[in-house]
Design a protein around this motif. Structure first.
Motif: not given
Ligand code: PMP
Length: 360
Positions: A138-151
């Motif tokens: 049961d390969e459950v997890s919380l996927y974390l997505r860090p990202f950076m944008i030019a604003s």
């Protein structure tokens, strides 16, 4: 380390909704109640560290990211161990890679303390979104997505003076819901994702935009993934659209293309190379010609092929399909691939002790 100010979501998903999502999360479809945010301006540097309710961003239509694709991201997972505690896997590797990407995309670097702090702050508030595995499959997890944008609101072509960094989180279910099956890979010889001096080693959105047309071609050929080759001669194997490539020889060598300007330095790839000796494999990083895979697979010398990355850990490769030939690698997952896969998963889920400092 900066403190992340908590602005709690006053309308989090009701428990019943969250539990229904966690029972069937899929991948990348649902998001937790909060997100981390840090703001950057040239004058103030990184500031205003917060965890706030998840929700749409308000950006000026002239924000640089929309026009010149000045954007980078990372991908990693949080795992729940049997004692209830929640862990990330080698997050400083992702922090280092994010800063290599930042330098290449002329975005501001962010400290490893802020990077890991932003994950910690988010997972602390959204811990209930980290599912508990029922068993080892049961390969459950919380996927974390860090990202950076030019604003910055500015249409001139130069590096932005303002940036925003976020982390969002998405519950992830077992990648192979119906059991692990080898996938077919399309060898892209006309479309390339990266060239010398370009951004191939960086995790920037533009690389993925450049890979999508090849992904469509792969689907037309009945393949699930794309194998990219070098930009100049289409002679060397590089990587897949979102995973690194590994081959196993009958002499128990684990061979993978060396990381270079054009290949992403995968955390899974690096970790598998480090774990290989413990299961009797000799790690080898070097250039690999397409012709070598073809000839040595036919001769029975390359006995397994697989792709590796955070999302699926290890995906066995059944066939490599190209315009003029097909490598029939295997119809079943290979022994080395499955052993490496369970060795890594056991560490990530806390069922086995890994090297010092891997779990944070
Ligand atoms: N190559 C590419 C192009 C990727 O997008 C990924 C996924 N991040 C990988 C390789 C594997 O990297 P990792 O093991 O760090 O997930």
């Amino acid at each position: 380390m900066s403190t992340f100010v908590q602005q709690k979501n006053s309308q989090p998903a009701p428990q019943g909704v969250r539990e229904a999502i966690l029972a069937k999360p899929g991948f990348g479809d649902y998001f937790t109640d909060h997100m981390s945010h840090v703001r950057y301006t040239k004058d103030q540097g990184w500031h205003a560290h917060t965890v706030k309710p998840y929700g749409p961003l308000v950006l000026d239509p002239a924000a640089a990211v929309f026009h010149y694709a000045q954007e980078i991201f990372e991908g990693m997972k949080a795992y729940r161990h049997a004692d209830g505690s929640v862990w990330t896997f080698r997050p400083t590797k992702n922090a280092e890679r994010m800063n290599k990407s930042a330098a290449r995309l002329a975005l501001p670097e962010i400290s490893a303390e802020d990077f890991v702090g932003s994950l910690r702050a988010l997972v602390e508030l959204d811990e209930a979104w980290v599912a508990t595995p029922k068993d080892a499959a049961d390969e459950v997890s919380l996927y974390l997505r860090p990202f950076m944008i030019a604003s910055e609101k500015f249409l001139g072509v130069r590096a932005s003076h303002e940036a925003d960094y976020y982390v969002i989180a998405s519950p992830a279910g077992p990648y192979f819901a119906g059991g692990i099956k080898p996938v077919d890979i399309w060898l892209s010889k006309d479309l390339k994702r990266a060239g010398t001096g370009g951004t191939g080693f960086a995790k920037c959105g533009g690389n993925y935009a450049a890979s999508l047309q090849a992904g469509n071609q792969a689907a037309e050929k009945g393949c699930q993934q794309v194998m990219f080759t070098d930009a100049k001669e289409s002679k060397y194997l590089e990587e897949l659209g979102g995973m690194n490539l590994m081959l196993v020889t009958k002499d128990n060598e684990l061979i993978t293309p060396s990381v270079s300007e054009t290949i992403l330095d995968g955390v899974t790839r690096r970790s598998l190379l480090e774990l290989a000796p413990s299961i009797g494999l000799t790690p080898v990083e070097r250039d690999i010609e397409v012709a070598e895979w073809r000839e040595r697979a036919a001769a029975g010398e390359i006995v397994e092929a697989f792709a590796c990355g955070t999302a699926a850990v290890i995906t066995p490769i059944g066939r490599l399909v190209s315009d003029d030939f097909t490598i029939e690698q295997s119809t079943e997952p290979g022994e080395a691939a499955m052993k490496l896969r369970s060795t890594l998963l056991d560490i990530q889920y806390g069922r086995a002790e890994g090297p010092e400092g891997w779990m944070v």
